[in-house]
Write a protein that holds these residues in place. Sequence first.
Motif, PDB file in Angstrom:
ATOM      1  N   ARG A  94     -71.338   1.917 128.807  1.00 11.23           N
ATOM      2  CA  ARG A  94     -71.680   1.026 127.597  1.00 11.23           C
ATOM      3  C   ARG A  94     -72.699   0.940 126.993  1.00 11.23           C
ATOM      4  NH1 ARG A  94     -67.297  -1.345 125.462  1.00 11.23           N
ATOM      5  NH2 ARG A  94     -65.673  -1.615 126.283  1.00 11.23           N
ATOM      6  N   MET A 108     -72.981  -0.809 119.307  1.00 10.91           N
ATOM      7  CA  MET A 108     -71.092  -1.169 119.517  1.00 10.91           C
ATOM      8  C   MET A 108     -71.459  -2.820 119.640  1.00 10.91           C
ATOM      9  SD  MET A 108     -70.229   0.807 119.153  1.00 10.91           S
ATOM     10  CE  MET A 108     -67.664   0.235 120.459  1.00 10.91           C
ATOM     11  N   THR A 140     -65.707  -6.012 120.687  1.00  7.62           N
ATOM     12  CA  THR A 140     -65.468  -4.810 120.451  1.00  7.62           C
ATOM     13  C   THR A 140     -63.732  -3.829 119.959  1.00  7.62           C
ATOM     14  OG1 THR A 140     -65.637  -3.596 121.970  1.00  7.62           O
ATOM     15  CG2 THR A 140     -67.761  -3.672 121.459  1.00  7.62           C
ATOM     16  N   ALA A 158     -62.619  -1.100 118.390  1.00  7.52           N
ATOM     17  CA  ALA A 158     -62.713   0.515 118.640  1.00  7.52           C
ATOM     18  C   ALA A 158     -62.424   0.679 120.501  1.00  7.52           C
ATOM     19  CB  ALA A 158     -64.441   0.800 118.915  1.00  7.52           C
ATOM     20  N   THR A 159     -61.150  -0.670 120.429  1.00  6.48           N
ATOM     21  CA  THR A 159     -61.098  -0.538 121.292  1.00  6.48           C
ATOM     22  C   THR A 159     -59.703   0.741 122.150  1.00  6.48           C
ATOM     23  OG1 THR A 159     -61.697  -2.875 121.729  1.00  6.48           O
ATOM     24  CG2 THR A 159     -59.539  -2.290 123.049  1.00  6.48           C
ATOM     25  N   ASN A 160     -59.870   1.027 122.777  1.00  6.72           N
ATOM     26  CA  ASN A 160     -58.450   1.590 123.479  1.00  6.72           C
ATOM     27  C   ASN A 160     -57.724   1.181 123.853  1.00  6.72           C
ATOM     28  OD1 ASN A 160     -59.403   2.201 125.944  1.00  6.72           O
ATOM     29  ND2 ASN A 160     -60.300   3.567 125.414  1.00  6.72           N
TER      30      ASN A 160
END
Length: 318
Positions: free
Chosen positions: A43, A50, A122, A125-127
């Motif tokens: 990160r 981000m 974030t 953009a989190t998965n």
Amino acid sequence: MEASRNRGFSTAWARAAFALDLRSLAAYRVALGGVLVADCLLRTRDFRLMHTATGMFTPDAVREYAGRATWWSAALLSDSDAWAAAMLALEGVAGLLLAVGCATRLATILAWVAVVSIVRRTAPATNAGDSWLACQLFWACFVPLGAVWSCDARRSGREAGPRSECAWSAGSVALVVQLALVYLSAGIGKCNDTWWSGAALGHALSVHDHGTHLGRVLSDAERIVRPLTRLVPPFEIVGALLVLAMPMASVRGVLVTAFASFHLVIWGVMSVGLFAPIAIAAWLPLVPAAWWDRGRRVAGGASAWDWGVGRRLCVRRP
């Protein structure tokens, strides 16, 4: 007598299904620590983009996008770059402490707070891997991750003995059930025409930012990819059911090996970030005690801790 026999069977099944070997939990702890440190370092590459107020996701934009979920993010308590850096540092430090098993319970709680805060910060953009890691860390707070092979155990004079010991609690039940539900829901979600036709993996591998070089090569080999695609949904569904229905050591060993291999292959052909290590870590609590017993015999009775550098980081009791 029949009722007593049924209760005895239910208790035996529950213990087999949900009791986790302390050495497996120690391996799980080390894996979680490694994932946290890796996530922290990865990160930092896009830190300003981000994680800062002047980057892609301003605090107001994130609050509007995620709504009340942002209430759970300590990262949004301040807009300063220093505070954002502190949250990443907290994740990394907590990961290091987990890996060596120092102040394990506190480190697990801090890791959960840091991961949830960063994931919420974030959110656009989190998965799925980020969310699964947060869920794993929450339930990990309720199991004895540092009982063996840790600085905590070393200081307290407790080491993994020749006989296996297990943890059986609400936390261990939650970890096992969560694992089964993740794969059951994933398998059921894939029960559609795209997967049954065998086209899903080929499409994913052919996309330039999804498939690796090897994956793009495989995307052209339809005779290989299409049959494998059709196998994924039943593989995930049956595996999830077997976790609970057949908790014998032999079955658990096969499942751990099969799903770890499955995620390693996916990692090799698709750009999935840390999802593969997160998923493999989730299977480690299910490693059968027999594996550790066999490894101990091969090592001549020495534990994994005796061979590791972690032992030299801890202070013996006087």
